[in-house]
Motif scaffolding. Sequence first.
Motif, PDB file in Angstrom:
ATOM      1  N   HIS A  32       0.822  -1.207   0.000  1.00 36.43           N
ATOM      2  CA  HIS A  32       0.000   0.000   0.000  1.00 36.43           C
ATOM      3  C   HIS A  32       0.858   1.260   0.000  1.00 36.43           C
ATOM      4  O   HIS A  32       0.426   2.309  -0.435  1.00 36.43           O
ATOM      5  N   LYS A  33       2.092   1.159   0.524  1.00 35.03           N
ATOM      6  CA  LYS A  33       2.976   2.318   0.568  1.00 35.03           C
ATOM      7  C   LYS A  33       3.734   2.417  -0.756  1.00 35.03           C
ATOM      8  O   LYS A  33       4.183   1.414  -1.292  1.00 35.03           O
ATOM      9  N   PRO A  34       3.912   3.628  -1.281  1.00 34.52           N
ATOM     10  CA  PRO A  34       4.692   3.773  -2.518  1.00 34.52           C
ATOM     11  C   PRO A  34       6.176   3.515  -2.259  1.00 34.52           C
ATOM     12  O   PRO A  34       6.687   3.795  -1.177  1.00 34.52           O
ATOM     13  N   THR A  35       6.856   2.972  -3.266  1.00 33.92           N
ATOM     14  CA  THR A  35       8.284   2.663  -3.119  1.00 33.92           C
ATOM     15  C   THR A  35       9.155   3.888  -3.343  1.00 33.92           C
ATOM     16  O   THR A  35      10.302   3.911  -2.907  1.00 33.92           O
ATOM     17  N   ARG A  36       8.628   4.891  -4.025  1.00 35.25           N
ATOM     18  CA  ARG A  36       9.337   6.124  -4.359  1.00 35.25           C
ATOM     19  C   ARG A  36      10.650   5.853  -5.103  1.00 35.25           C
ATOM     20  O   ARG A  36      11.579   6.642  -5.056  1.00 35.25           O
ATOM     21  N   GLY A  37      10.756   4.682  -5.731  1.00 37.14           N
ATOM     22  CA  GLY A  37      11.932   4.355  -6.523  1.00 37.14           C
ATOM     23  C   GLY A  37      13.186   4.076  -5.730  1.00 37.14           C
ATOM     24  O   GLY A  37      14.265   3.958  -6.293  1.00 37.14           O
ATOM     25  N   LYS A  38      13.086   4.003  -4.418  1.00 36.10           N
ATOM     26  CA  LYS A  38      14.273   3.751  -3.587  1.00 36.10           C
ATOM     27  C   LYS A  38      14.718   2.300  -3.775  1.00 36.10           C
ATOM     28  O   LYS A  38      13.901   1.386  -3.688  1.00 36.10           O
ATOM     29  N   PRO A  39      16.006   2.082  -3.993  1.00 40.02           N
ATOM     30  CA  PRO A  39      16.495   0.716  -4.221  1.00 40.02           C
ATOM     31  C   PRO A  39      16.209  -0.253  -3.073  1.00 40.02           C
ATOM     32  O   PRO A  39      15.983  -1.433  -3.303  1.00 40.02           O
ATOM     33  N   ASP A  40      16.173   0.233  -1.840  1.00 38.31           N
ATOM     34  CA  ASP A  40      15.910  -0.675  -0.716  1.00 38.31           C
ATOM     35  C   ASP A  40      14.438  -1.042  -0.595  1.00 38.31           C
ATOM     36  O   ASP A  40      14.078  -1.905   0.202  1.00 38.31           O
ATOM     37  N   ASN A  41      13.567  -0.415  -1.377  1.00 40.58           N
ATOM     38  CA  ASN A  41      12.149  -0.761  -1.396  1.00 40.58           C
ATOM     39  C   ASN A  41      11.774  -1.636  -2.583  1.00 40.58           C
ATOM     40  O   ASN A  41      10.631  -2.044  -2.713  1.00 40.58           O
ATOM     41  N   LEU A  42      12.725  -1.916  -3.472  1.00 38.52           N
ATOM     42  CA  LEU A  42      12.420  -2.633  -4.711  1.00 38.52           C
ATOM     43  C   LEU A  42      12.835  -4.098  -4.621  1.00 38.52           C
ATOM     44  O   LEU A  42      13.726  -4.466  -3.854  1.00 38.52           O
ATOM     45  N   PHE A  43      12.185  -4.910  -5.433  1.00 35.97           N
ATOM     46  CA  PHE A  43      12.450  -6.355  -5.543  1.00 35.97           C
ATOM     47  C   PHE A  43      12.317  -7.062  -4.189  1.00 35.97           C
ATOM     48  O   PHE A  43      13.176  -7.827  -3.773  1.00 35.97           O
ATOM     49  N   LYS A  44      11.217  -6.786  -3.506  1.00 33.54           N
ATOM     50  CA  LYS A  44      10.951  -7.409  -2.202  1.00 33.54           C
ATOM     51  C   LYS A  44       9.930  -8.539  -2.300  1.00 33.54           C
ATOM     52  O   LYS A  44       9.727  -9.268  -1.347  1.00 33.54           O
ATOM     53  N   LEU A  45       9.271  -8.678  -3.449  1.00 30.36           N
ATOM     54  CA  LEU A  45       8.275  -9.734  -3.626  1.00 30.36           C
ATOM     55  C   LEU A  45       8.944 -10.953  -4.254  1.00 30.36           C
ATOM     56  O   LEU A  45       9.447 -10.895  -5.378  1.00 30.36           O
TER      57      LEU A  45
END
Length: 117
Positions: A32-45
């Motif tokens: 629900h929270k946007p990733t804002r393109g930060k690398p530490d928020n990506l590829f978590k699924l």
Amino acid sequence: ITTFCSKHGINPLNEIRITPHHVLIKECPFCHKPTRGKPDNLFKLYVKIGAGAYFCHRCGAKGSWYDFKMNLGGFEVAQLNKDTTTATTDGGGGGGARRRRGLASLGNQSKTKRGPT
């Protein structure tokens, strides 16, 4: 996994990474929270190759391959016709009540005294 994801708007060229055991998806469609393109928020699924179980290390979404497809809109759950389900609840044939009465009468016979005591 990649074919299904590409059919649901996830580009396999730049939004999917493949490891020997998992397919990693760039942005979890369930977060629900946007990733804002930060690398530490990506590829978590993570989606397990072979089993299809998925888990998002960001939002905690998890489930089976069936759940994943259903949550992305890959399945439609058909509703059963109410008349169809009630017609077969006693095993078809409509003899459920007769069978129950027959079994009850067998129980009564076993309670009667037999022979001299």
